[in-house]
Design a protein around this motif. Structure first.
Motif, short mmCIF file in Angstrom:
data_model
loop_
_atom_site.label_atom_id
_atom_site.label_comp_id
_atom_site.label_asym_id
_atom_site.label_seq_id
_atom_site.Cartn_x
_atom_site.Cartn_y
_atom_site.Cartn_z
N THR A 161 -3.48 5.47 3.84
CA THR A 161 -2.65 4.50 4.55
C THR A 161 -1.42 5.17 5.15
OG1 THR A 161 -3.39 2.73 3.06
CG2 THR A 161 -1.41 2.31 4.35
N THR A 162 -0.86 6.13 4.42
CA THR A 162 0.28 6.88 4.94
C THR A 162 -0.09 7.62 6.22
OG1 THR A 162 1.23 7.18 2.72
CG2 THR A 162 1.93 8.72 4.44
N ALA A 170 0.83 -1.21 0.00
CA ALA A 170 0.00 0.00 0.00
C ALA A 170 0.86 1.26 0.00
CB ALA A 170 -0.93 -0.01 1.21
N VAL A 171 1.91 1.25 0.82
CA VAL A 171 2.89 2.34 0.86
C VAL A 171 4.25 1.70 0.69
CG1 VAL A 171 3.88 4.23 2.21
CG2 VAL A 171 1.43 3.74 2.36
N ASP A 172 4.99 2.14 -0.32
CA ASP A 172 6.21 1.42 -0.70
C ASP A 172 7.42 2.34 -0.75
OD1 ASP A 172 7.85 -0.62 -1.52
OD2 ASP A 172 7.20 -0.59 -3.61
N GLY A 228 1.52 3.75 -4.31
CA GLY A 228 2.29 3.57 -3.10
C GLY A 228 3.59 4.33 -3.02
N GLY A 269 -2.46 5.16 -1.74
CA GLY A 269 -1.74 5.01 -0.48
C GLY A 269 -1.75 6.24 0.41
#
Length: 357
Positions: free
Chosen positions: A57-58, A31-33, A272, A54
């Motif tokens: 989510t961050t 989701a966050v990369d 992400g 993302g």
């Protein structure tokens, strides 16, 4: 090596996000990369992108609603969250090396012991709750974020009670002050959420956040569920609170016209990753990454002549980039402007910036 997309400032950043990764489904869904950015005190930092990129989510990873997989988050120069993925991978790699005879048993034990210690330290951060009152969140949906069984007084005062405040008179006065501060009547404290409009509910959510006297507000698309006229009122309210209370804001949104008006710097997210980071005016004047240009091409303007001629750009990564020879990284093209690109693209973007000047 310093992270290239962190803007230099003489003051220490209030929030530092370094190589943040949040994975789900045992790492299969990223989701966050690996994103990095910092936010300085008093700044409004915008995080924009399409749904599913993302952004939320961050924000939830920073505040601790999601456990992060890798990287770390620091607040006021102190470690707030840390992921364990790198340490677990290091243990696996050491065991593979030992199996192949590349390292000795003593070296394996040392690597395992060292990384297990780091994992325990990272996991211990989840239970400290040291900075939770200094970071508060305003949620996207003003309906589902408020408990329908609680009065407005109970909702707003919940944080105070958790922090240990027991004086009911003090709680009542503080709640009344918070309601007044966001443009609502103090008499509303004894009502329930269903008795209010969407805009009023969002103001209640803002009051719940500011009553804790936070330094950082994470605003997760706080206006996306509101009518156009109400959006302007809420943005003006956030601007007033930012100025009067000295707040720092991480503003998550997909409405670029609002982000341009409200934010000092903007990070653009796609799949992400942060693909571009620059001051708001610079990003709108000189968008470099094809995805950023695609987003900006979708922004409507109240000009019928412009709208007739406006052409929407479609971002297709396979056609926009050739990463077969060299993979992209975050590159700092100017002191304030960074783009996710390889060296060939960086040269093209740099020439574009020089030509615009």
């Amino acid at each position: 090596m310093e992270d290239p997309n962190i803007v230099k400032n003489n003051d220490q950043p209030l929030l530092q996000v370094s190589h943040l990764r949040t994975y789900f489904d045992k790492g299969r869904f990223r989701a966050v990369d690996d994103i990095s950015f910092d936010i300085h005190k008093g700044e409004v930092f915008g995080l924009v992108g399409e749904s599913g990129c993302g952004k939320t989510t961050t924000g939830r990873s920073i505040i601790g609603l999601y456990d992060i997989s890798g990287g770390n988050v620091s607040f006021e120069g102190k470690l707030l969250r840390a992921g364990t993925l790198d340490y677990r991978n290091a243990i696996k790699a050491a065991r593979v090396e030992y199996k192949h005879g590349s390292i000795s048993k003593a070296e394996l034990d040392k690597a395992v012991s060292s990384n297990l210690t780091k994992i325990k330290e990272a996991e211990a951060l989840r239970h400290k709750g040291k900075f939770e009152t200094k970071i508060q969140m305003i949620y996207q949906d003003p309906v589902s974020s408020l408990d329908p069984r609680m009065t407005i007084r109970e909702i707003i005062a919940e944080g105070l009670r958790i922090r240990g405040v027991r004086d009911e008179r003090q709680i009542g006065m503080t709640v009344a002050k918070a309601l007044t501060r966001v443009g609502l009547l103090s008499e509303y404290a004894d009502r329930y959420p269903h008795e209010f409009s969407g805009g009023q509910r969002q103001r209640i959510g803002i009051a719940r956040a500011i009553i804790m006297n936070p330094q950082l507000i994470i605003a997760d698309e706080p206006i996306s569920a509101l009518d156009v006229s109400i959006k302007a009122q809420v943005i003006n309210l956030l601007n007033e609170l930012r100025r009067d209370l000295g707040l720092t804001v991480l503003f998550i949104a997909h409405d670029l016209s609002v982000v341009k008006y409200f934010c000092d710097r903007i990070a653009v997210m796609y799949a992400g990753k942060i693909v571009e980071l620059a001051p708001a005016d610079e990003l709108f004047a000189h968008p470099l990454h094809p995805y950023t240009r695609s987003l900006l091409s979708a922004v409507p303007l109240p000009d019928p002549h412009y709208e007739r001629k406006r052409s929407r750009l479609t971002y297709q990564p396979e056609q926009a980039h050739d990463y077969t020879k060299e993979k992209p990284v975050m590159r700092q093209l100017t002191p304030t402007h960074s783009v996710w690109c390889n060296r060939e693209e960086a040269a093209i973007y740099t020439r574009e910036l020089e030509g615009d000047e």
